[in-house]
Design a protein around this motif. Structure first.
Motif, PDB file in Angstrom:
ATOM      1  N   GLN A   8      45.482  35.175  42.030  1.00 59.95           N
ATOM      2  CA  GLN A   8      44.791  34.195  41.998  1.00 59.95           C
ATOM      3  C   GLN A   8      43.195  34.879  41.658  1.00 59.95           C
ATOM      4  O   GLN A   8      42.753  35.960  42.602  1.00 59.95           O
ATOM      5  CB  GLN A   8      44.632  33.300  43.261  1.00 59.95           C
ATOM      6  CG  GLN A   8      43.547  32.216  43.301  1.00 59.95           C
ATOM      7  CD  GLN A   8      43.517  31.499  44.671  1.00 59.95           C
ATOM      8  OE1 GLN A   8      43.666  32.040  45.716  1.00 59.95           O
ATOM      9  NE2 GLN A   8      43.888  30.056  44.638  1.00 59.95           N
ATOM     10  N   ASN A  10      39.480  35.951  41.291  1.00 60.53           N
ATOM     11  CA  ASN A  10      38.231  35.842  41.841  1.00 60.53           C
ATOM     12  C   ASN A  10      37.243  36.667  41.176  1.00 60.53           C
ATOM     13  O   ASN A  10      37.619  37.425  40.251  1.00 60.53           O
ATOM     14  CB  ASN A  10      38.255  36.029  43.344  1.00 60.53           C
ATOM     15  CG  ASN A  10      39.149  35.493  44.185  1.00 60.53           C
ATOM     16  OD1 ASN A  10      39.109  33.998  44.065  1.00 60.53           O
ATOM     17  ND2 ASN A  10      40.280  35.768  44.782  1.00 60.53           N
ATOM     18  N   TYR A  18      41.376  39.995  42.297  1.00 55.95           N
ATOM     19  CA  TYR A  18      42.450  38.942  42.634  1.00 55.95           C
ATOM     20  C   TYR A  18      42.957  38.986  43.966  1.00 55.95           C
ATOM     21  O   TYR A  18      43.114  40.002  44.503  1.00 55.95           O
ATOM     22  CB  TYR A  18      43.726  39.154  41.532  1.00 55.95           C
ATOM     23  CG  TYR A  18      43.444  39.272  40.110  1.00 55.95           C
ATOM     24  CD1 TYR A  18      43.340  38.291  39.372  1.00 55.95           C
ATOM     25  CD2 TYR A  18      42.910  40.378  39.447  1.00 55.95           C
ATOM     26  CE1 TYR A  18      42.983  38.021  38.090  1.00 55.95           C
ATOM     27  CE2 TYR A  18      42.672  40.704  38.023  1.00 55.95           C
ATOM     28  CZ  TYR A  18      42.649  39.385  37.265  1.00 55.95           C
ATOM     29  OH  TYR A  18      42.462  39.371  36.024  1.00 55.95           O
ATOM     30  N   ALA A  23      52.456  30.828  46.034  1.00 52.94           N
ATOM     31  CA  ALA A  23      51.957  29.391  45.705  1.00 52.94           C
ATOM     32  C   ALA A  23      53.210  28.586  45.110  1.00 52.94           C
ATOM     33  O   ALA A  23      54.005  29.155  44.737  1.00 52.94           O
ATOM     34  CB  ALA A  23      50.823  29.420  44.875  1.00 52.94           C
ATOM     35  N   ARG A  29      46.772  27.952  38.590  1.00 58.44           N
ATOM     36  CA  ARG A  29      46.432  29.390  39.002  1.00 58.44           C
ATOM     37  C   ARG A  29      45.347  29.672  40.025  1.00 58.44           C
ATOM     38  O   ARG A  29      45.872  30.520  41.025  1.00 58.44           O
ATOM     39  CB  ARG A  29      45.840  30.102  37.806  1.00 58.44           C
ATOM     40  CG  ARG A  29      45.727  31.674  37.868  1.00 58.44           C
ATOM     41  CD  ARG A  29      45.007  32.066  36.644  1.00 58.44           C
ATOM     42  NE  ARG A  29      43.423  31.874  36.722  1.00 58.44           N
ATOM     43  CZ  ARG A  29      42.753  31.809  36.121  1.00 58.44           C
ATOM     44  NH1 ARG A  29      42.985  32.700  35.014  1.00 58.44           N
ATOM     45  NH2 ARG A  29      41.105  31.520  36.280  1.00 58.44           N
ATOM     46  N   ASP A  30      44.577  28.980  39.990  1.00 51.78           N
ATOM     47  CA  ASP A  30      43.526  29.029  41.027  1.00 51.78           C
ATOM     48  C   ASP A  30      43.348  27.758  41.871  1.00 51.78           C
ATOM     49  O   ASP A  30      42.359  27.723  42.722  1.00 51.78           O
ATOM     50  CB  ASP A  30      42.117  29.494  40.556  1.00 51.78           C
ATOM     51  CG  ASP A  30      41.892  30.512  39.747  1.00 51.78           C
ATOM     52  OD1 ASP A  30      42.681  31.504  40.039  1.00 51.78           O
ATOM     53  OD2 ASP A  30      41.146  30.414  38.623  1.00 51.78           O
ATOM     54  N   PHE A  33      47.553  26.942  47.321  1.00 51.10           N
ATOM     55  CA  PHE A  33      48.407  28.021  47.562  1.00 51.10           C
ATOM     56  C   PHE A  33      48.825  27.972  49.100  1.00 51.10           C
ATOM     57  O   PHE A  33      48.231  27.256  50.014  1.00 51.10           O
ATOM     58  CB  PHE A  33      47.835  29.434  47.562  1.00 51.10           C
ATOM     59  CG  PHE A  33      46.700  29.819  48.276  1.00 51.10           C
ATOM     60  CD1 PHE A  33      46.785  30.367  49.457  1.00 51.10           C
ATOM     61  CD2 PHE A  33      45.438  29.644  47.854  1.00 51.10           C
ATOM     62  CE1 PHE A  33      45.618  30.780  50.159  1.00 51.10           C
ATOM     63  CE2 PHE A  33      44.240  30.094  48.319  1.00 51.10           C
ATOM     64  CZ  PHE A  33      44.311  30.592  49.868  1.00 51.10           C
ATOM     65  N   LYS A  36      47.931  33.517  51.782  1.00 50.56           N
ATOM     66  CA  LYS A  36      47.300  34.657  50.843  1.00 50.56           C
ATOM     67  C   LYS A  36      47.947  35.851  51.598  1.00 50.56           C
ATOM     68  O   LYS A  36      47.731  36.240  52.766  1.00 50.56           O
ATOM     69  CB  LYS A  36      45.829  34.578  51.024  1.00 50.56           C
ATOM     70  CG  LYS A  36      45.038  35.887  50.359  1.00 50.56           C
ATOM     71  CD  LYS A  36      43.675  35.719  50.558  1.00 50.56           C
ATOM     72  CE  LYS A  36      42.893  37.089  49.997  1.00 50.56           C
ATOM     73  NZ  LYS A  36      41.562  36.976  50.170  1.00 50.56           N
TER      74      LYS A  36
END
Length: 183
Positions: A8, A10, A18, A23, A29-30, A33, A36
């Motif tokens: 993801q 950032n 990332y 997810a 994509r972002d 989810f 983490k």
């Protein structure tokens, strides 16, 4: 629900880092989810990976499919090696203690290789800095030499000009003193 282990994005423009997330396949994509499990920063040399190893192993064992990049990251971190060894334990090829010993040996070997790589990179960086410093010193010495030559030439020209002016000034003064003596 089909799950993927993926990155993801950032960070700011041209400086991405990332998050490694679990997810749903259908999530953007972002977007949303489930969990983490780590971060990946490709901007450092070598790339920095912070990974919750146990959770990553759990999700891989549950059947979550990683993307290609995440598969490479998990492989380098040893998640797939551990999965392989646990598969051998399940089949009865060796005991769990042997699997742990093999994994620790692999991990130590990998860390020593990484330490060697970092040492080489540091050595190369120091050598490059030293070479750059030497080149800069050489350029500065040449500039100083040119400046010294220029100053010497200016001083010589000034001395010549003073020497040429000094006899010229003395000659009229001498003529002036000779003229009253004749009178």
């Amino acid at each position: 629900m089909a799950t993927k282990i993926r990155l993801q994005r950032n960070g700011r423009k041209s400086y991405a880092f990332y998050s490694i997330v679990i997810a749903d396949v259908r999530a953007p994509r972002d977007g949303k989810f489930t969990e983490k499990i780590g971060t990946y920063n490709p901007n450092t040399n070598p790339a920095t990976v912070d990974l919750n190893f146990e959770r990553a192993l759990h999700w891989v064992m549950c059947g979550a499919q990683p993307t290609d990049t995440v598969r490479n990251i998990l492989s380098k971190e040893g998640v797939y090696m551990k999965k392989h060894l646990l598969g051998g334990v399940a089949k009865g090829a060796f005991t769990e203690a042997e699997a742990e010993a093999k994994f620790e040996a692999w991990k130590n070997n990998k860390q020593s290789g990484l330490a060697t790589l970092k040492a080489k990179l540091d050595e190369a960086k120091k050598a490059e800095a030293k070479a750059r410093l030497e080149a800069e010193k050489k350029v500065n010495e040449e500039i100083a030499k040119k400046v010294a030559e220029k100053k010497a030439a200016e001083a010589a020209a000034k001395a010549e000009a003073e020497a040429a002016n000094a006899p010229a000034e003395e000659a009229p003064a001498a003529e002036a003193t000779e003229a009253p003596a004749e009178a």
